[in-house]
Design an enzyme around this catalytic site. Structure first.
Site, PDB file in Angstrom:
ATOM      1  N   LYS A  68       0.808  -1.220   0.000  1.00 30.96           N
ATOM      2  CA  LYS A  68       0.000   0.000   0.000  1.00 30.96           C
ATOM      3  C   LYS A  68       0.844   1.275   0.000  1.00 30.96           C
ATOM      4  O   LYS A  68       0.423   2.292  -0.532  1.00 30.96           O
ATOM      5  CB  LYS A  68      -0.956  -0.005   1.196  1.00 30.96           C
ATOM      6  CG  LYS A  68      -2.037  -1.070   1.095  1.00 30.96           C
ATOM      7  CD  LYS A  68      -3.021  -0.966   2.253  1.00 30.96           C
ATOM      8  CE  LYS A  68      -4.105  -2.020   2.146  1.00 30.96           C
ATOM      9  NZ  LYS A  68      -5.129  -1.874   3.221  1.00 30.96           N
ATOM     10  N   ASP A 105     -10.368   2.193   1.602  1.00 33.13           N
ATOM     11  CA  ASP A 105     -10.565   1.707   2.969  1.00 33.13           C
ATOM     12  C   ASP A 105     -11.250   2.767   3.830  1.00 33.13           C
ATOM     13  O   ASP A 105     -12.125   2.454   4.645  1.00 33.13           O
ATOM     14  CB  ASP A 105      -9.227   1.344   3.617  1.00 33.13           C
ATOM     15  CG  ASP A 105      -8.647   0.044   3.083  1.00 33.13           C
ATOM     16  OD1 ASP A 105      -9.436  -0.826   2.672  1.00 33.13           O
ATOM     17  OD2 ASP A 105      -7.413  -0.101   3.082  1.00 33.13           O
TER      18      ASP A 105
END
Length: 274
Positions: A68, A105
């Site tokens: 990420k 997210d």
């Protein structure tokens, strides 16, 4: 017949990922017959080479740990949401060949809470201080009007979370993990720790708990979530988060909005089969 399109989830380890189940369910529900979604075991060292092999048929990627942050230098642009936590979990390839990163997210957390009736809270507690905790802080920056108390195991992690608070404009106070049972009285508790970490806290659930957001989904329920439900508290699960963030990924990659429930049912069936 439209040209075949591809997408995939990358990470290491990746065999456990539910993303292929969720995205394929979305493609089926949307009637996207030419679309494929796969998974690839890719670590930081292999990521640049893998990206270099992708052709024009690729629409996007989902990223899990440890990619990420590692992907950011390899992209042409990232969204303000991704920049706010220095984490990209979604890459979309534009028609002109650019790589654009986003983080679903954070809005996924907000959407999962909203689905359970949580629009705003006046304070909250976070259990843990890893990457998911910083995303939780970013979500709370949008829905929490007061202090966020973060329970951590080390002074270094405490300092990191206070820095994230300053960056995200959230009022953060840190406390020692030894006192984590006190967190359970907050209007919203977000548990971001690995499997088993919060089991010892189950016995401390108050008689009238408010809302627990436990980001784990396997095994489910966690001991804390089970006890919370038994006492009548509201519980938001890691599967709720996974589905909501995946809906946003599918929309960005395909331009179509999939049915949340079709994806959730596919995820539930896959977990039951395990």
């Amino acid at each position: 017949m439209p040209a075949p399109r591809r997408a995939a989830v990358l990470g290491s380890p990746i065999a456990h990922s539910l993303s292929p189940v969720l995205h394929r369910a979305a493609y089926a529900q949307l009637g996207l017959e030419g679309w494929r979604y796969d998974r690839f075991e890719i670590d930081e060292a292999a990521l640049p080479g893998f990206l270099g092999t992708l052709g024009p048929e690729w629409a996007g990627l989902s990223l899990t740990m440890p990619l990420k942050r590692a992907v950011i230098p390899l992209l042409d642009e990232i969204s303000a949401t991704a920049a706010s936590v220095e984490a990209v979990n979604t890459v979309v390839f534009t028609e002109d060949g650019r790589r654009v990163g986003d983080n679903t997210d954070i809005p996924g957390m907000i959407a999962a809470l909203r689905e359970h009736g949580i629009e705003q809270v006046d304070s909250a507690a976070i259990l843990g201080a890893g990457a998911t905790a910083s995303s939780a802080l970013a979500a709370l920056a949008r829905i929490c009007t007061g202090e966020v108390l973060v329970y951590v195991r080390s002074a270094a992690r405490a300092a990191e979370m206070r820095q994230w608070g300053e960056r995200l404009d959230v009022e953060v106070r840190t406390a020692d993990w030894a006192d984590a049972a006190e967190a359970l009285r907050a209007p919203l508790v977000i548990a971001t720790t690995p499997t088993g970490t919060t089991d010892a806290l189950a016995a401390a659930v108050p008689e009238r708990p408010a809302t627990l957001f436990d980001v784990l989904y396997e095994p489910w329920p966690t001991e804390l979530a089970a006890r919370w439900s038994m006492f009548g508290g509201a519980v938001v699960s890691g599967l709720d988060l996974l589905v909501h963030q995946a809906v946003l990924q599918v929309e960005q990659m395909t331009g179509r909005v999939p049915a949340l429930e079709a994806m959730r049912k596919a995820g539930e069936h896959a977990l039951d089969a395990r």
